[in-house]
Scaffold this motif. Structure first.
Motif, PDB file in Angstrom:
ATOM      1  N   SER A  57       0.827  -1.189   0.000  1.00 49.41           N
ATOM      2  CA  SER A  57       0.000   0.000   0.000  1.00 49.41           C
ATOM      3  C   SER A  57       0.865   1.245   0.000  1.00 49.41           C
ATOM      4  O   SER A  57       1.826   1.338   0.746  1.00 49.41           O
ATOM      5  CB  SER A  57      -0.909   0.024   1.237  1.00 49.41           C
ATOM      6  N   PRO A  58       0.547   2.234  -0.856  1.00 48.23           N
ATOM      7  CA  PRO A  58       1.292   3.472  -0.832  1.00 48.23           C
ATOM      8  C   PRO A  58       0.969   4.266   0.417  1.00 48.23           C
ATOM      9  O   PRO A  58      -0.119   4.167   0.963  1.00 48.23           O
ATOM     10  CB  PRO A  58       0.793   4.196  -2.092  1.00 48.23           C
ATOM     11  N   SER A  59       1.911   5.065   0.866  1.00 41.10           N
ATOM     12  CA  SER A  59       1.693   5.845   2.085  1.00 41.10           C
ATOM     13  C   SER A  59       0.855   7.060   1.777  1.00 41.10           C
ATOM     14  O   SER A  59       1.333   8.028   1.198  1.00 41.10           O
ATOM     15  CB  SER A  59       3.049   6.288   2.654  1.00 41.10           C
ATOM     16  N   MET A  60      -0.412   6.975   2.132  1.00 43.38           N
ATOM     17  CA  MET A  60      -1.336   8.076   1.927  1.00 43.38           C
ATOM     18  C   MET A  60      -2.218   8.150   3.150  1.00 43.38           C
ATOM     19  O   MET A  60      -2.393   7.162   3.866  1.00 43.38           O
ATOM     20  CB  MET A  60      -2.174   7.876   0.663  1.00 43.38           C
ATOM     21  N   GLU A  61      -2.791   9.304   3.364  1.00 44.07           N
ATOM     22  CA  GLU A  61      -3.631   9.479   4.540  1.00 44.07           C
ATOM     23  C   GLU A  61      -4.835   8.560   4.477  1.00 44.07           C
ATOM     24  O   GLU A  61      -5.185   7.880   5.426  1.00 44.07           O
ATOM     25  CB  GLU A  61      -4.070  10.939   4.652  1.00 44.07           C
ATOM     26  N   GLU A 120      -4.674  11.102  -7.477  1.00 42.64           N
ATOM     27  CA  GLU A 120      -3.913  11.776  -8.519  1.00 42.64           C
ATOM     28  C   GLU A 120      -2.569  11.106  -8.758  1.00 42.64           C
ATOM     29  O   GLU A 120      -2.043  11.150  -9.860  1.00 42.64           O
ATOM     30  CB  GLU A 120      -3.704  13.240  -8.134  1.00 42.64           C
ATOM     31  N   ASN A 121      -1.995  10.478  -7.730  1.00 46.28           N
ATOM     32  CA  ASN A 121      -0.636   9.972  -7.836  1.00 46.28           C
ATOM     33  C   ASN A 121      -0.531   8.458  -8.005  1.00 46.28           C
ATOM     34  O   ASN A 121       0.476   7.975  -8.505  1.00 46.28           O
ATOM     35  CB  ASN A 121       0.166  10.374  -6.594  1.00 46.28           C
ATOM     36  N   TYR A 122      -1.542   7.709  -7.564  1.00 47.67           N
ATOM     37  CA  TYR A 122      -1.451   6.258  -7.564  1.00 47.67           C
ATOM     38  C   TYR A 122      -2.663   5.633  -8.257  1.00 47.67           C
ATOM     39  O   TYR A 122      -3.755   6.168  -8.218  1.00 47.67           O
ATOM     40  CB  TYR A 122      -1.361   5.713  -6.137  1.00 47.67           C
ATOM     41  N   ALA A 123      -2.418   4.467  -8.836  1.00 46.58           N
ATOM     42  CA  ALA A 123      -3.502   3.695  -9.445  1.00 46.58           C
ATOM     43  C   ALA A 123      -3.168   2.221  -9.317  1.00 46.58           C
ATOM     44  O   ALA A 123      -1.990   1.830  -9.364  1.00 46.58           O
ATOM     45  CB  ALA A 123      -3.688   4.069 -10.905  1.00 46.58           C
ATOM     46  N   LEU A 124      -4.178   1.384  -9.127  1.00 49.50           N
ATOM     47  CA  LEU A 124      -3.951  -0.056  -9.103  1.00 49.50           C
ATOM     48  C   LEU A 124      -3.534  -0.511 -10.495  1.00 49.50           C
ATOM     49  O   LEU A 124      -4.103  -0.094 -11.499  1.00 49.50           O
ATOM     50  CB  LEU A 124      -5.223  -0.782  -8.679  1.00 49.50           C
ATOM     51  N   LYS A 125      -2.539  -1.362 -10.548  1.00 50.49           N
ATOM     52  CA  LYS A 125      -2.023  -1.856 -11.830  1.00 50.49           C
ATOM     53  C   LYS A 125      -2.979  -2.895 -12.405  1.00 50.49           C
ATOM     54  O   LYS A 125      -3.362  -3.840 -11.728  1.00 50.49           O
ATOM     55  CB  LYS A 125      -0.642  -2.464 -11.632  1.00 50.49           C
ATOM     56  N   THR A 126      -3.391  -2.724 -13.643  1.00 51.42           N
ATOM     57  CA  THR A 126      -4.278  -3.694 -14.290  1.00 51.42           C
ATOM     58  C   THR A 126      -3.501  -4.962 -14.624  1.00 51.42           C
ATOM     59  O   THR A 126      -2.297  -4.936 -14.889  1.00 51.42           O
ATOM     60  CB  THR A 126      -4.894  -3.113 -15.570  1.00 51.42           C
ATOM     61  N   ALA A 127      -4.205  -6.086 -14.600  1.00 55.25           N
ATOM     62  CA  ALA A 127      -3.577  -7.388 -14.831  1.00 55.25           C
ATOM     63  C   ALA A 127      -3.544  -7.685 -16.317  1.00 55.25           C
ATOM     64  O   ALA A 127      -4.524  -7.484 -17.033  1.00 55.25           O
ATOM     65  CB  ALA A 127      -4.356  -8.480 -14.087  1.00 55.25           C
ATOM     66  N   GLY A 128      -2.398  -8.176 -16.779  1.00 58.12           N
ATOM     67  CA  GLY A 128      -2.227  -8.499 -18.188  1.00 58.12           C
ATOM     68  C   GLY A 128      -2.800  -9.853 -18.565  1.00 58.12           C
ATOM     69  O   GLY A 128      -3.404 -10.562 -17.749  1.00 58.12           O
ATOM     70  N   PHE A 129      -2.576 -10.234 -19.819  1.00 56.16           N
ATOM     71  CA  PHE A 129      -3.175 -11.440 -20.375  1.00 56.16           C
ATOM     72  C   PHE A 129      -2.685 -12.706 -19.682  1.00 56.16           C
ATOM     73  O   PHE A 129      -3.483 -13.561 -19.284  1.00 56.16           O
ATOM     74  CB  PHE A 129      -2.880 -11.530 -21.873  1.00 56.16           C
ATOM     75  N   TYR A 156       0.645  -1.030  -7.053  1.00 53.28           N
ATOM     76  CA  TYR A 156       0.201   0.302  -7.437  1.00 53.28           C
ATOM     77  C   TYR A 156       1.188   0.913  -8.420  1.00 53.28           C
ATOM     78  O   TYR A 156       2.376   0.597  -8.405  1.00 53.28           O
ATOM     79  CB  TYR A 156       0.090   1.220  -6.213  1.00 53.28           C
ATOM     80  N   ILE A 157       0.669   1.749  -9.266  1.00 50.44           N
ATOM     81  CA  ILE A 157       1.503   2.470 -10.220  1.00 50.44           C
ATOM     82  C   ILE A 157       1.522   3.936  -9.834  1.00 50.44           C
ATOM     83  O   ILE A 157       0.470   4.557  -9.679  1.00 50.44           O
ATOM     84  CB  ILE A 157       0.976   2.317 -11.660  1.00 50.44           C
ATOM     85  N   VAL A 181       2.439  12.937 -13.137  1.00 53.59           N
ATOM     86  CA  VAL A 181       1.529  13.698 -13.982  1.00 53.59           C
ATOM     87  C   VAL A 181       2.227  14.976 -14.428  1.00 53.59           C
ATOM     88  O   VAL A 181       2.613  15.814 -13.613  1.00 53.59           O
ATOM     89  CB  VAL A 181       0.225  14.042 -13.237  1.00 53.59           C
ATOM     90  N   VAL A 182       2.402  15.095 -15.734  1.00 49.89           N
ATOM     91  CA  VAL A 182       3.025  16.287 -16.293  1.00 49.89           C
ATOM     92  C   VAL A 182       1.939  17.105 -16.966  1.00 49.89           C
ATOM     93  O   VAL A 182       1.334  16.672 -17.935  1.00 49.89           O
ATOM     94  CB  VAL A 182       4.117  15.917 -17.320  1.00 49.89           C
ATOM     95  N   GLN A 183       1.659  18.239 -16.421  1.00 48.76           N
ATOM     96  CA  GLN A 183       0.621  19.085 -16.985  1.00 48.76           C
ATOM     97  C   GLN A 183       1.114  19.693 -18.286  1.00 48.76           C
ATOM     98  O   GLN A 183       2.258  20.153 -18.366  1.00 48.76           O
ATOM     99  CB  GLN A 183       0.234  20.191 -16.011  1.00 48.76           C
TER     100      GLN A 183
END
Length: 205
Positions: free
Chosen positions: A11-15, A27-36, A168-169, A173-175
């Motif tokens: 787990s990423p360190s987030m509140e 905004e910073n983390y997302a669960l990694k989708t599972a491949g084939f 997690y990925i 994010v580059v605006q």
């Protein structure tokens, strides 16, 4: 995975802890989708489990009743009962646990991309209607490699996907650079200084 993504185990360190059965919107983390391939091995393991359960619970009844186990047509009793076990397994396990036994072992989970939790309509479209179509046309499973979020056709129907539970990925994010607005500078007219001759004339008056 792009150059701006970092895979993190645990787990990423987030509140606020990210919910597993909910699409990740941080905004910073997302669960990694599972491949084939990892989904393929989980599916293969589920197939072995279903076959074992049918062999233990169903086949002895057919032997006792002297019913045929060798018929392969779809309307044969063994085919119908096997299909009921097969689809019930995927529907019920996904609805109540979010994962089958195969997915549990490989650390995978089904999530909805539009609801906080999987609904009955999500699961029925995914693991009943969508899976029937996939099983009739097996090459359609390759769509997991092509469609966004590694969705299979059955995921696409139900708007779901399969993710790693604890991977997690981190996204950098580059605006995009905003176009520079041309600043219009208004020309300001400077007041003309009176010439010395004119000053003298005014003084004489």
């Amino acid at each position: 995975m792009t150059n701006h993504e970092i895979v993190m185990q645990g787990s990423p360190s987030m509140e606020n802890a990210l919910l597993i059965d909910k699409p990740i919107t941080n905004e910073n983390y997302a669960l990694k989708t599972a491949g084939f391939w990892i989904r393929f091995w989980a599916f293969l393991l589920d197939g072995f489990i279903i076959t074992a359960v049918i062999g233990i619970l169903v086949n002895p009844i057919f032997y006792i009743m002297d019913w045929s186990l060798s018929e392969t047509v779809w309307y044969a009793p063994i085919s119908i009962i096997s299909a009921i076990f097969y689809y019930s397994y995927f529907v019920l396990m996904t609805k109540f646990f979010g994962q089958t036994l195969g997915k549990m072992i490989f650390g995978l989970r089904v999530i909805s991309l539009k609801h906080e939790k999987l609904t009955w309509s999500d699961v029925l479209f995914r693991d009943w209607i969508g899976r029937i179509i996939n099983n009739i046309f097996m090459p359609l499973y390759i769509l997991i490699v092509i469609l966004p979020n590694n969705q299979g056709l059955h995921d696409y129907f139900a708007d779901t996907t399969v993710v790693h539970e604890k991977v997690y990925i981190e996204k950098n994010v580059v605006q995009p650079s905003l176009p520079m607005k041309e600043e219009k500078t208004e020309s300001v007219r400077l007041e003309e200084k009176p010439e010395p001759e004119k000053l003298e004339e005014k003084n004489e008056e």
